[in-house]
Design an enzyme around this catalytic site. Structure first.
Site, PDB file in Angstrom:
ATOM      1  N   HIS A 127      -2.968  -1.132  38.075  1.00  2.00           N
ATOM      2  CA  HIS A 127      -4.212  -0.791  38.771  1.00  2.00           C
ATOM      3  C   HIS A 127      -4.708  -1.970  39.591  1.00  2.00           C
ATOM      4  CE1 HIS A 127      -5.856   3.240  37.989  1.00  2.00           C
ATOM      5  NE2 HIS A 127      -4.894   3.250  37.084  1.00  2.00           N
ATOM      6  N   GLU A 131      -7.597   7.633  44.461  1.00  8.30           N
ATOM      7  CA  GLU A 131      -7.329   6.774  43.310  1.00  8.30           C
ATOM      8  C   GLU A 131      -5.960   6.137  43.459  1.00  8.30           C
ATOM      9  OE1 GLU A 131      -7.803   8.450  39.386  1.00  8.30           O
ATOM     10  OE2 GLU A 131      -6.800   6.743  38.463  1.00  8.30           O
ATOM     11  N   LYS A 181     -16.138  27.341  35.406  1.00  4.11           N
ATOM     12  CA  LYS A 181     -16.595  25.998  35.801  1.00  4.11           C
ATOM     13  C   LYS A 181     -17.486  25.334  34.757  1.00  4.11           C
ATOM     14  CE  LYS A 181     -16.229  27.494  40.558  1.00  4.11           C
ATOM     15  NZ  LYS A 181     -16.867  27.811  41.821  1.00  4.11           N
ATOM     16  N   ASP A 228     -10.369  25.781  44.304  1.00  4.74           N
ATOM     17  CA  ASP A 228     -11.765  25.440  44.046  1.00  4.74           C
ATOM     18  C   ASP A 228     -11.787  24.245  43.089  1.00  4.74           C
ATOM     19  OD1 ASP A 228     -14.379  25.246  43.262  1.00  4.74           O
ATOM     20  OD2 ASP A 228     -14.722  27.411  43.233  1.00  4.74           O
TER      21      ASP A 228
END
Ligand code: ADP
Length: 444
Positions: A428, A122, A254, A330
């Site tokens: 951006h 990004e 998660k 993770d």
């Protein structure tokens, strides 16, 4: 000749290696079985008899090409140590994905400087985090506190009745019993220390949320082993206890869950800084009242309107994910690790900005999982937290959690400033939109 060769190979390395041979020369059915076979079988079929993980990956890749007709051009095969992931990190490898790692900082945190490795695609993210770090550094640095440190796992067991489930709950909460249970639990590792068992009932099902310190490991494996020990021990007194699952989702791993947001999971960290007025003006290109108002209306009220769970921030998950991927954490735990409330208020008579992030569920480790792989270990090394802390087990993982929170603080400061100054779209367009993406418009 081929058949002769096949029988020779059968004689030497047996049926398993013959499958490899057939993959190379014959039928698609064998090719498919090699590609889709179960992970343990695969190690047996390819990597183990070949004794060469790179070659096994190459054969698998060739098989895939024959099945799909796609050559995976662009997905590199060479330049990776496949032996380092065998039986640990990834089954059936056919290559690896390349990700750029940028560096933001230095982040000045608790009087120390850290350069932050961020794996991301990004545009703007690293530059923006770096700008936040600059604002923090020019204001004297940030400080952090690790409020708690405990990984959780919650098995679910079923008893014949709700009354009996309540009896087990009472048994677990009896202080004398807890001491014995902790002894049994702690046998799973010299780093595990049981802290608490939080219980919840749903009818005759009992959910027991075990919380334990885990040294420098993120700790899921360690805590699961401890829980297994305890379930075996409880079965002595509660023979009518039926273990439904080692994980009953009250852990909660998660998945978005209020229990992590309220009780914490992994490391609970708060990080704060006081940003000077001139820094807000010169580095962040905005002003304190605009930032305070934006934080209140967007991060607090806006997230309340959205019914958010732990999402009272602008983009904590951006920073968490980039650092997690770079350092071998993770990335799926980004779900709860990104829970964060960002607070901003004017202090010192309105001259300075007090900013803080409170993150209750940062799940990180510096040993185990992907942390030992070469690239990820290099990034941990850059942060000064590679591997186990010898002097004080757990200190490296706690420091990493504090750095993650500090980086999120920098990210929040910078993005909110860009929004307050109306710069987001421009930056951006500059850093995140390559000419390749833009449609070619005819000249006016
Ligand atoms: P996780 O639970 O995060 O998946 P594991 O429990 O599988 O991690 O791996 C941690 C391993 O590292 C254990 O075998 C443990 O004994 C070992 N270890 C060595 N030093 C440390 C330390 N300082 N803290 C935690 N674990 C350590």
């Amino acid at each position: 000749l081929h058949l002769l060769g096949l029988s020779e190979i059968l004689a030497v390395v047996g049926v398993i290696a013959s499958l490899v041979y057939l993959v190379s020369f014959f039928g698609i059915a064998f090719v498919q079985s090699i590609v889709s076979c179960h992970d343990e079988e695969d190690e047996f079929l390819l990597s183990a008899p070949l004794g060469d993980c790179r070659r096994a990956a190459g054969i698998r890749r060739e098989a895939l090409r024959r099945i799909t007709g796609r050559a995976l051009e662009g997905l590199p095969l060479d330049g990776f140590d496949y032996a380092s992931i065998l039986g640990q990190c990834c089954e059936l490898p056919v290559g690896y994905v390349q990700l750029p790692v940028g560096v933001a900082g230095p982040l000045v945190l608790d009087g120390r400087e850290h350069y932050l490795p961020m794996a991301t695609t990004e545009g703007c993210l690293v530059a923006s985090t770096s700008r936040g770090c600059k604002a923090i550094a020019q204001s004297g640095g940030a400080t952090s506190v690790v409020l708690r440190d405990g990984m959780t796992r919650a098995p679910v067991v079923r008893l014949p009745s709700a009354r009996r489930a309540a009896e087990l709950k009472a048994f677990l909460q009896e202080p004398n019993n807890f001491e014995n249970i902790a002894l049994v639990f702690n046998r799973c590792s010299r780093f595990a220390r049981l802290q608490a068992i939080q219980c919840a009932l749903a009818g005759r099902n009992l959910y027991m949320r075990f919380s334990s310190s885990t040294g420098d490991a993120m700790g899921m494996n360690m805590v699961s082993k401890g829980v297994e020990n305890v379930l075996g021990y409880l079965q002595n007194d509660f023979q009518d206890m039926d273990v439904i699952s080692i994980s009953g989702n009250f852990c909660s791993d998660k998945k978005p869950a209020a229990v992590n947001w309220i009780e914490g999971r992994g490391k609970s960290v708060v990080c704060e800084a006081v940003i000077k007025e001139e820094v807000v003006k010169k580095v962040l290109k905005t002003n304190i009242p605009a930032l305070v108002e934006l934080n209140m209306i967007k991060n607090l009220a806006g997230s309340a309107v959205a019914g958010s769970l732990g999402g009272f921030n602008a983009h904590a998950s951006n920073i968490v994910s980039a650092i997690y991927i770079a350092t071998g954490q993770d990335p799926a735990q980004n779900v709860e690790s990104s829970h964060c409330i960002t607070m901003m208020e004017a202090v010192n008579g309105g001259k300075d900005l007090h900013v803080s992030v409170t993150m209750p569920s940062i799940e990180v480790g510096t040993v185990g999982g992907g942390t030992q792989l070469a690239s990820q270990a290099a990034c941990l090394d850059l942060l000064g937290v590679k591997g186990a802390s010898l002097e004080s087990p757990g200190a490296n993982a706690r420091r990493l959690a504090a750095i993650v929170a500090g980086a999120v603080l920098a990210g929040e400061l910078s993005l909110l400033s860009a929004l307050a100054a109306g710069q987001l779209v421009q930056s951006h367009m500059k850093y995140n939109r390559s000419a390749k993406d833009s449609p070619k418009l005819p000249p006016e």
